[in-house]
Write an enzyme that holds these catalytic residues in place. Structure first.
Site, PDB file in Angstrom:
ATOM      1  N   GLY A  21       0.803  -1.180   0.064  1.00 25.68           N
ATOM      2  CA  GLY A  21       0.003  -0.020  -0.023  1.00 25.68           C
ATOM      3  C   GLY A  21       1.044   1.357   0.027  1.00 25.68           C
ATOM      4  N   ASP A  41      -4.520   2.939   7.893  1.00 26.25           N
ATOM      5  CA  ASP A  41      -4.226   1.598   8.454  1.00 26.25           C
ATOM      6  C   ASP A  41      -4.622   1.723   9.935  1.00 26.25           C
ATOM      7  OD1 ASP A  41      -1.356  -0.371   7.679  1.00 26.25           O
ATOM      8  OD2 ASP A  41      -2.246  -0.615   9.748  1.00 26.25           O
ATOM      9  N   VAL A  94      -4.428  -4.838   2.573  1.00 27.27           N
ATOM     10  CA  VAL A  94      -3.936  -5.439   3.933  1.00 27.27           C
ATOM     11  C   VAL A  94      -3.260  -6.787   3.746  1.00 27.27           C
ATOM     12  CG1 VAL A  94      -6.022  -4.410   5.138  1.00 27.27           C
ATOM     13  CG2 VAL A  94      -6.460  -6.619   4.296  1.00 27.27           C
ATOM     14  N   THR A  96      -2.267 -10.833   4.058  1.00 27.70           N
ATOM     15  CA  THR A  96      -3.044 -12.037   4.213  1.00 27.70           C
ATOM     16  C   THR A  96      -2.258 -13.084   4.008  1.00 27.70           C
ATOM     17  OG1 THR A  96      -2.783 -12.099   1.669  1.00 27.70           O
ATOM     18  CG2 THR A  96      -4.841 -11.123   2.425  1.00 27.70           C
ATOM     19  N   PHE A 167       2.548  -6.378  -8.604  1.00 28.11           N
ATOM     20  CA  PHE A 167       3.725  -7.259  -9.239  1.00 28.11           C
ATOM     21  C   PHE A 167       5.054  -6.666  -8.522  1.00 28.11           C
ATOM     22  CE2 PHE A 167       0.290  -8.583 -12.099  1.00 28.11           C
ATOM     23  CZ  PHE A 167       0.564  -9.871 -11.863  1.00 28.11           C
ATOM     24  N   ARG A 265      14.577 -18.812 -25.019  1.00 26.11           N
ATOM     25  CA  ARG A 265      13.569 -19.243 -24.522  1.00 26.11           C
ATOM     26  C   ARG A 265      13.323 -19.553 -23.123  1.00 26.11           C
ATOM     27  NH1 ARG A 265      13.722 -24.921 -27.860  1.00 26.11           N
ATOM     28  NH2 ARG A 265      15.927 -24.302 -26.944  1.00 26.11           N
ATOM     29  N   CYS A 281       5.886 -13.329  -0.446  1.00 28.17           N
ATOM     30  CA  CYS A 281       4.990 -13.771  -1.395  1.00 28.17           C
ATOM     31  C   CYS A 281       5.153 -15.125  -1.732  1.00 28.17           C
ATOM     32  CB  CYS A 281       5.029 -12.635  -2.490  1.00 28.17           C
ATOM     33  SG  CYS A 281       4.162 -11.181  -2.256  1.00 28.17           S
TER      34      CYS A 281
END
Ligand code: UDX
Ligand code: ADP
Length: 486
Positions: A21, A41, A94, A96, A167, A265, A281
């Site tokens: 955020g 927050d 938030v 998770t 991302f 490739r 992540c």
């Protein structure tokens, strides 16, 4: 959403002032001076820090952007309900985390924060809003948010829920936000949803070319985020698997990575062998994917993705074991300098940092650690190495008796038997290793978990060098036979 059709978004509220955020809204505020962006927050200490000179997270270039925009069109506040009610568009960012209790323990995402804010939005909104999920969420979370909002909204209020996963990678967040590879926006096919998607696109179009904005249905967007992280994590686990083969055969993982990455490739990125990936992540998202596959009764697919995590755990354990084995199978009472505690360079974040697991193994073997990291706070290191989670041989003392957090690599290496590099901070490439060698016990070991240092130079100084994905010269001298049993 009709009221927004001919009108642009002018007020954004972002719930969650964290690693996602904070930087995301700072960049939106910078790129869209006409929009008022308020990050809220529930943690007043976090907000206080965002409003101070000591921001709660370290991210290159973030300070300058916040200084430029704060109190102009970027605000940080604890007045969550008030800011929700004033905004036309609300980002949910938030945390998770992976559940550590109940059904899905260790795999599923804990969605209590998401549900809490959804209920809060329904309660606080007096007019229609676009609600955008930015947090990484399981597939179909947008549907859950929609149902909670629908069941609790005030009369005449309409919510349009979009998925717009982030991302950004920590350490390069600002650049990733300013020059993203793509922006992904998922919404359903109704007219209202399409208006909402276009309103969100208009915000990004202030600095991002339209060709880079990908519009999908909501579930594709949610799944793409999990799949993108799983693919990246898979590459790291693949090269780490190869690294163990290199150590056993005499191949060099850097040479192998370079050779395979030259294939257009395959490409060269995310092929850096390491002590394992960390961060908030990769592990969480892969486990989320595994949980989804199990739930959907796809056990073969679940097993396939779970192997990425198993390989990552193996890599961290293997590194800690190698340290102990090389140091004559005993590190009890030996001082070991740990360089780097963050999960990667250019961040102070330690979530899932591989350094934690390596330190835990070393402490449980009786080592004394001297830890240095340029950005991680001392309190964070002590909090992460919680003594009650450790099984220390002589464990009736406090953590400070085993772990010292120091202010320089030179203090860390004084009287140390070994240096262990856990994070790829640039400054570790340029240390005065001759000086460090002179301060250390002999033989002086260096274990490079990030393939950062020049082996030959350090061996010339006198170090015994052990590096991920490369057989040590000591082993080569002892035996030319590959050791397939490690
Ligand atoms: C990741 C994704 O890159 C990002 O797109 C997503 O939004 C969030 O998750 P992040 O975890 O911040 O970002 O950092 P990243 O640079 O991807 O690194 C993750 C971990 O992998 C770090 O521990 C890093 O050191 C490690 N890594 C990365 C390797 O071990 N080898 C590599 O080649 C690349
Ligand atoms: P991320 O890396 O996903 O940004 P962080 O933990 O850095 O995760 O940030 C998430 C932020 O969300 C934290 O600052 C936390 O206080 C905030 N948060 C969590 N639940 C709520 C809530 N119900 N209301 C407001 N803020 C919340």
């Amino acid at each position: 959403m009709e009221h927004l059709r001919n009108q642009k978004v002018t007020k954004i509220c972002c719930i969650g002032a964290g690693y996602v955020g904070g930087p995301t809204c700072a960049v939106i505020a910078r790129m869209c001076p006409q929009i008022r962006v308020c990050v809220v927050d529930s943690n007043p200490k976090r907000i206080e820090l965002w409003n101070s000179d000591q921001l709660p997270i370290y991210e290159p270039q973030l300070d300058e952007i916040v200084k430029e925009c704060r109190n102009r069109n970027l605000f940080f506040s604890v007045q969550v309900e008030k800011e929700i009610s004033q905004a036309e568009l609300i980002f949910i960012s938030v945390n998770t985390p992976t559940k550590n209790f109940g059904f899905g323990k260790g795999k599923a995402a804990d969605l209590k924060n998401l549900e809490h804010v959804s209920r809060l939005i329904a309660r606080s909104a007096d007019d229609s809003k676009i609600v955008v999920e930015k947090s990484t969420v399981p597939v179909r979370a947008a549907e859950s948010i929609n149902r909670i909002l629908g069941a609790n909204k005030k009369s005449g209020v309409h919510f349009e829920v979009l998925s717009n996963p982030e991302f950004l990678a920590e350490g390069t967040a600002i650049n990733d936000l300013i020059n993203p590879d793509r922006i992904l926006i998922g919404g359903n096919e109704t007219m209202d949803a399409q208006i909402a998607v276009e309103k969100l696109c208009e915000i990004y179009q202030n600095w991002i070319p339209n060709e880079k904005i990908i519009r999908t249905n909501t579930w594709s967007s949610e799944l793409s985020k999990l799949a993108a992280n799983a693919f990246l994590a898979q590459r790291i686990s693949s090269i780490n698997a190869i690294s163990s083969l290199c150590e056993a055969t005499g191949a060099d993982v850097n040479e192998v990575a370079n050779a395979i990455g030259s294939d257009s490739r395959i490409g060269p990125k995310y092929l850096q062998a390491s002590i394992g990936f960390g961060g908030s992540c990769f592990q969480k998202d892969v486990l989320n994917l595994v949980y989804l596959c199990e739930y959907l009764k796809l056990p073969e697919v679940a097993d396939y993705w779970h192997q990425i995590i198993a390989m990552n755990d193996y890599q961290k354990r293997r590194f800690a074991l190698r340290i102990t084995e090389c140091m004559f199978n005993t590190i009890t009472g030996k001082r070991i300098a740990i360089l780097g505690f963050a999960f990667k360079a250019n961040t102070g974040d330690t979530r899932e940092s591989p350094a934690k697991l390596v330190c835990k193994h070393l402490l449980e073997e009786g080592a004394q650690l001297a830890i240095y990291d340029p950005k991680v706070l001392k309190e964070q290191i002590y909090a992460d190495l919680n003594i009650s989670d450790l099984n220390i041989p002589d464990g009736n003392k406090c953590l400070e008796d085993y772990v010292e957090v120091v202010e320089s690599p030179y203090i860390a290496s004084t009287d140390a038997h070994a240096i262990v590099i856990c994070t790829e901070w640039n400054e570790f490439k340029e240390l005065n290793y001759e000086k460090m060698y002179s301060l250390m016990m002999k033989p002086a070991f260096i274990f490079d978990g990030r393939n950062l240092i020049n082996v030959r130079q350090l061996e010339m100084i006198g170090f015994h060098v052990e590096k991920i994905g490369r057989q040590s010269n000591h082993k080569k001298i002892g035996s030319m036979e590959p050791n397939y049993n490690r």
